[in-house]
Scaffold this motif. Structure first.
Motif, PDB file in Angstrom:
ATOM      1  N   ASP A   1      -8.539   2.842 -13.609  1.00  0.00           N
ATOM      2  CA  ASP A   1      -7.925   3.425 -14.811  1.00  0.00           C
ATOM      3  C   ASP A   1      -6.536   3.972 -14.494  1.00  0.00           C
ATOM      4  OD1 ASP A   1     -10.053   2.804 -16.426  1.00  0.00           O
ATOM      5  OD2 ASP A   1     -11.007   4.776 -16.271  1.00  0.00           O
ATOM      6  N   LYS A   2      -6.376   4.620 -13.322  1.00  0.00           N
ATOM      7  CA  LYS A   2      -5.069   5.147 -12.932  1.00  0.00           C
ATOM      8  C   LYS A   2      -4.082   4.022 -12.644  1.00  0.00           C
ATOM      9  CE  LYS A   2      -6.856   9.455 -10.974  1.00  0.00           C
ATOM     10  NZ  LYS A   2      -7.044  10.254  -9.727  1.00  0.00           N
ATOM     11  N   ILE A   3      -4.557   2.992 -11.978  1.00  0.00           N
ATOM     12  CA  ILE A   3      -3.683   1.866 -11.634  1.00  0.00           C
ATOM     13  C   ILE A   3      -3.198   1.145 -12.896  1.00  0.00           C
ATOM     14  CG2 ILE A   3      -3.684  -0.436 -10.580  1.00  0.00           C
ATOM     15  CD1 ILE A   3      -5.657   0.786  -8.476  1.00  0.00           C
ATOM     16  N   LEU A   4      -4.085   1.015 -13.882  1.00  0.00           N
ATOM     17  CA  LEU A   4      -3.774   0.230 -15.079  1.00  0.00           C
ATOM     18  C   LEU A   4      -3.017   1.025 -16.135  1.00  0.00           C
ATOM     19  CD1 LEU A   4      -7.159  -1.691 -15.469  1.00  0.00           C
ATOM     20  CD2 LEU A   4      -5.049  -2.484 -14.416  1.00  0.00           C
ATOM     21  N   ARG A   5      -2.948   2.349 -15.953  1.00  0.00           N
ATOM     22  CA  ARG A   5      -2.261   3.183 -16.937  1.00  0.00           C
ATOM     23  C   ARG A   5      -0.797   2.766 -17.063  1.00  0.00           C
ATOM     24  NH1 ARG A   5      -3.278   8.782 -15.168  1.00  0.00           N
ATOM     25  NH2 ARG A   5      -5.405   8.229 -15.857  1.00  0.00           N
TER      26      ARG A   5
ATOM     27  N   LYS B   1      -1.365  -6.191  -7.325  1.00  0.00           N
ATOM     28  CA  LYS B   1       0.038  -5.837  -7.065  1.00  0.00           C
ATOM     29  C   LYS B   1       0.350  -4.464  -7.638  1.00  0.00           C
ATOM     30  CE  LYS B   1       1.643 -10.635  -6.909  1.00  0.00           C
ATOM     31  NZ  LYS B   1       2.447 -11.683  -7.580  1.00  0.00           N
ATOM     32  N   TYR B   2      -0.194  -4.155  -8.825  1.00  0.00           N
ATOM     33  CA  TYR B   2      -0.028  -2.811  -9.362  1.00  0.00           C
ATOM     34  C   TYR B   2      -0.671  -1.780  -8.447  1.00  0.00           C
ATOM     35  CZ  TYR B   2       1.766  -4.366 -13.934  1.00  0.00           C
ATOM     36  OH  TYR B   2       2.526  -4.893 -14.945  1.00  0.00           O
ATOM     37  N   ALA B   3      -1.808  -2.130  -7.868  1.00  0.00           N
ATOM     38  CA  ALA B   3      -2.496  -1.203  -6.965  1.00  0.00           C
ATOM     39  C   ALA B   3      -1.619  -0.857  -5.767  1.00  0.00           C
ATOM     40  CB  ALA B   3      -3.821  -1.809  -6.502  1.00  0.00           C
TER      41      ALA B   3
END
Length: 237
Positions: A53-57, A91-93
């Motif tokens: 959830d934090k990564i995708l925010r 990649k966002y992670a």
């Protein structure tokens, strides 16, 4: 598909092993590798809804429910599209999950190398004791089952593709397994240099075995020593 050779191998293993199983999560898929880098190796990708959830925010995927999206039964319905999403989320992670990736970035910056992170195994599970049930024949330790060995074979291909300058295995169990599975390719400890050597594609690559170095587990003095050792290893390659 990015990194087509490796991701097809991963895909084929999951299709063979799970065939749309609704209980298991999709594996880790990889974007294009950063070659000639410092290669950090973990045990397996964990799964945390709160973490995702934090990564995708504030991304185009912020409305995704990770617990549903990552189920293999869902991913397998639209493989090309969903694998591309998985790679982009990874990649966002790397960009946003600082608690895990920032220590790796800091070490790489100190030794003037780019970094690549991979996992020895691709099975998503948070608790190590639960993860062991997926790869060991007795569910705890000892002999690795066929599913685990197939993942080790994929990992061997990954090393050949990355062609790393240095390898840091940052997990105690992963270190033990790699020492065992690569025993004919890993030298005894080099008492003069202070690390092991992995023979890979007719090249000797310095390899360090460690426990976890992320999440505050490595104190600043141990980190200083590790950076010094990596710097010395680079000088000897």
């Amino acid at each position: 598909m990015e990194n087509e050779e490796i991701n097809k191998s991963i895909l084929n293993l999951w299709e063979k092993s799970f065939n749309g199983n609704s209980m298991v999560y999709a594996p880790l898929f990889y974007g294009n590798f950063i070659k000639n880098s410092i290669l950090f190796v973990g045990l397996n990708p964990s799964f945390s809804k709160e973490g995702f959830d934090k990564i995708l925010r504030d991304t185009e995927y912020e409305n995704i429910n990770p617990e549903f999206f990552y189920k293999w039964s869902n991913i397998s319905k639209d493989l090309n599209n969903n694998i591309s999403k998985c790679i982009k989320i990874e990649k966002y992670a790397v960009d946003k999950y600082n608690r895990f990736f920032q220590p790796l970035k800091n070490i790489a910056n100190k030794v003037n190398l780019l970094f690549q992170h991979v996992d020895l195994f691709l099975y998503r599970e948070t608790r190590q004791e639960d993860f062991k049930k997926s790869i060991f024949k007795n569910g705890k330790d000892g002999e690795i089952n066929k599913f685990g060995l197939d993942q080790v074979d994929i990992f061997k291909k990954i090393i050949s593709l990355v062609q790393p300058k240095i390898i840091i295995v940052a997990n105690a169990l992963a270190s033990d397994i790699i020492r065992d599975q690569f025993k004919n390719l890993i030298s005894d400890f080099d008492n003069k240099k202070g690390f092991y050597w992995l023979l890979q594609d007719n090249q000797k690559v310095p390899i360090f075995f460690s426990s976890m170095i992320t999440g505050g587990r490595l104190d600043k003095y141990s980190r200083e020593r590790l950076i010094w050792h990596i710097t010395q290893a680079i000088k000897n390659t």
